[in-house]
Motif scaffolding. Structure first.
Motif, short mmCIF file in Angstrom:
data_model
loop_
_atom_site.label_atom_id
_atom_site.label_comp_id
_atom_site.label_asym_id
_atom_site.label_seq_id
_atom_site.Cartn_x
_atom_site.Cartn_y
_atom_site.Cartn_z
N SER A 42 -5.35 10.49 14.91
CA SER A 42 -4.90 10.68 16.57
C SER A 42 -3.30 10.19 17.15
O SER A 42 -2.56 10.97 18.49
CB SER A 42 -5.55 9.10 16.79
N LEU A 43 -2.61 11.07 15.88
CA LEU A 43 -0.69 11.00 16.21
C LEU A 43 -0.62 12.50 16.23
O LEU A 43 0.46 12.56 16.88
CB LEU A 43 -0.94 9.85 14.37
N SER A 44 -1.63 12.68 15.40
CA SER A 44 -0.83 14.83 15.41
C SER A 44 -1.39 15.30 16.94
O SER A 44 -2.15 15.10 17.47
CB SER A 44 -1.23 14.70 14.54
N ASP A 45 -0.36 16.40 16.43
CA ASP A 45 -0.57 17.06 17.94
C ASP A 45 -1.56 17.98 17.61
O ASP A 45 -3.01 18.11 18.62
CB ASP A 45 0.27 18.24 18.44
N VAL A 46 -1.72 17.85 15.76
CA VAL A 46 -3.33 19.28 15.79
C VAL A 46 -2.79 18.53 14.75
O VAL A 46 -2.86 18.25 13.65
CB VAL A 46 -2.92 20.73 16.29
N PRO B 290 -6.93 11.28 7.44
CA PRO B 290 -7.85 11.30 8.53
C PRO B 290 -6.84 10.07 9.20
O PRO B 290 -6.92 9.62 11.06
CB PRO B 290 -9.19 10.80 7.87
N ALA B 291 -6.08 8.84 8.71
CA ALA B 291 -5.46 7.87 9.56
C ALA B 291 -4.45 8.95 10.66
O ALA B 291 -3.69 7.65 11.19
CB ALA B 291 -4.92 6.88 8.24
N SER C 137 1.02 -1.63 0.19
CA SER C 137 0.16 0.07 -0.49
C SER C 137 0.97 0.89 0.18
O SER C 137 2.01 1.53 0.65
CB SER C 137 -0.83 -0.26 1.60
N TYR C 138 0.91 2.42 -1.05
CA TYR C 138 1.67 3.39 -0.79
C TYR C 138 1.14 4.77 0.47
O TYR C 138 2.10 4.53 0.55
CB TYR C 138 0.86 4.88 -1.81
N GLU C 139 -0.01 3.59 0.89
CA GLU C 139 0.42 4.61 2.24
C GLU C 139 1.25 3.74 3.37
O GLU C 139 1.82 5.15 4.59
CB GLU C 139 -1.29 4.03 3.27
N ASP D 14 1.40 14.17 6.53
CA ASP D 14 0.57 14.24 5.79
C ASP D 14 0.36 12.22 5.92
O ASP D 14 -0.57 11.74 6.44
CB ASP D 14 0.04 14.08 4.56
N SER D 15 1.46 12.32 6.65
CA SER D 15 1.98 10.54 6.96
C SER D 15 2.59 10.04 7.85
O SER D 15 2.33 11.09 8.73
CB SER D 15 3.34 10.02 5.03
N ILE D 16 1.91 9.07 7.81
CA ILE D 16 2.15 8.52 9.58
C ILE D 16 3.40 8.39 9.75
O ILE D 16 3.78 8.17 11.25
CB ILE D 16 1.44 6.12 9.67
#
Length: 203
Positions: free
Chosen positions: A183-187, A179-180, A37-39, A158-160
């Motif tokens: 929850s990992l981002s500060d904002v 959207p993935a 997966s490219y993600e 924009d990526s994990i």
């Protein structure tokens, strides 16, 4: 004043479809098996992705070159995700803007030239400039060291892998578009332009 460290692919420019198609074509052309997966590949240097397949095809630089050439052949079709006028307003207000990417300098320069956007950035860090790919913190730390960045720093991804890289570098992690990573981002902002507008209005 604040320094903003932007990822490039999927953050500033809508390159995901082009990269994904180029990876799929390379995997098929060289019989590497199923393309991930490219993600899971976002933010990672192309050559580091193909290094995982040395047991199938040992000439990693050849794979990376094929993929890059396939992607670069369609650069004229790539659109911006960011409103460049917002970047100009931030620059005019004293923000320092940088790009930190796992993409090649040739690809990044070509798109910046195409959209006449080079002048907006105080510096650009590409895959050729550092060793370990995201999620390692090195790409962002290299940018800070190389350009002697002082004071407040925010990173936009924009990526994990990109968010993990920012966190490891102890940089405020602003997630956009994907959207993935919320929850990992500060904002998190669904659009990078909303984030940039908020920065401008806060001045």
């Amino acid at each position: 004043m604040c320094s903003l460290l932007f990822d490039f692919d999927g953050t500033l420019f809508d390159t995901d479809a082009g990269h994904e198609a180029a990876y799929l074509k390379t995997f098929n052309a060289f019989n590497l098996g199923e393309c991930p997966s490219y993600e899971t590949l976002k933010g990672i240097k192309t050559i580091d992705v193909f290094a995982r397949y040395q047991g199938v095809f040992s000439d990693t630089p050849k794979l990376a070159q094929y993929k890059s050439q396939t992607y670069q052949a369609n650069l004229a079709e790539v659109k911006t995700l960011v409103d460049l006028t917002l970047l100009q307003q931030l620059s005019d207000r004293g923000f320092s803007l940088y790009i930190v990417t796992g993409g090649s300098r040739k690809s990044i320069d070509a798109l910046l030239d195409l959209h006449q956007a080079h002048h907006l950035f105080n510096g650009v860090v590409t895959a050729e400039d550092y060793g370990a790919s995201k999620p390692d913190p090195e790409p962002f730390l290299h940018c800070i060291r190389n350009f002697d960045i002082q004071g407040e720093v925010q990173g936009i991804e924009d990526s994990i892998q990109g968010i993990q890289s920012l966190k490891a570098a102890h940089i405020r992690a602003v997630g956009v578009h994907n959207p993935a990573i919320e929850s990992l981002s500060d904002v998190f902002y669904p659009s990078i332009n909303t984030y940039l507008t908020d920065l401008i209005q806060a001045q």
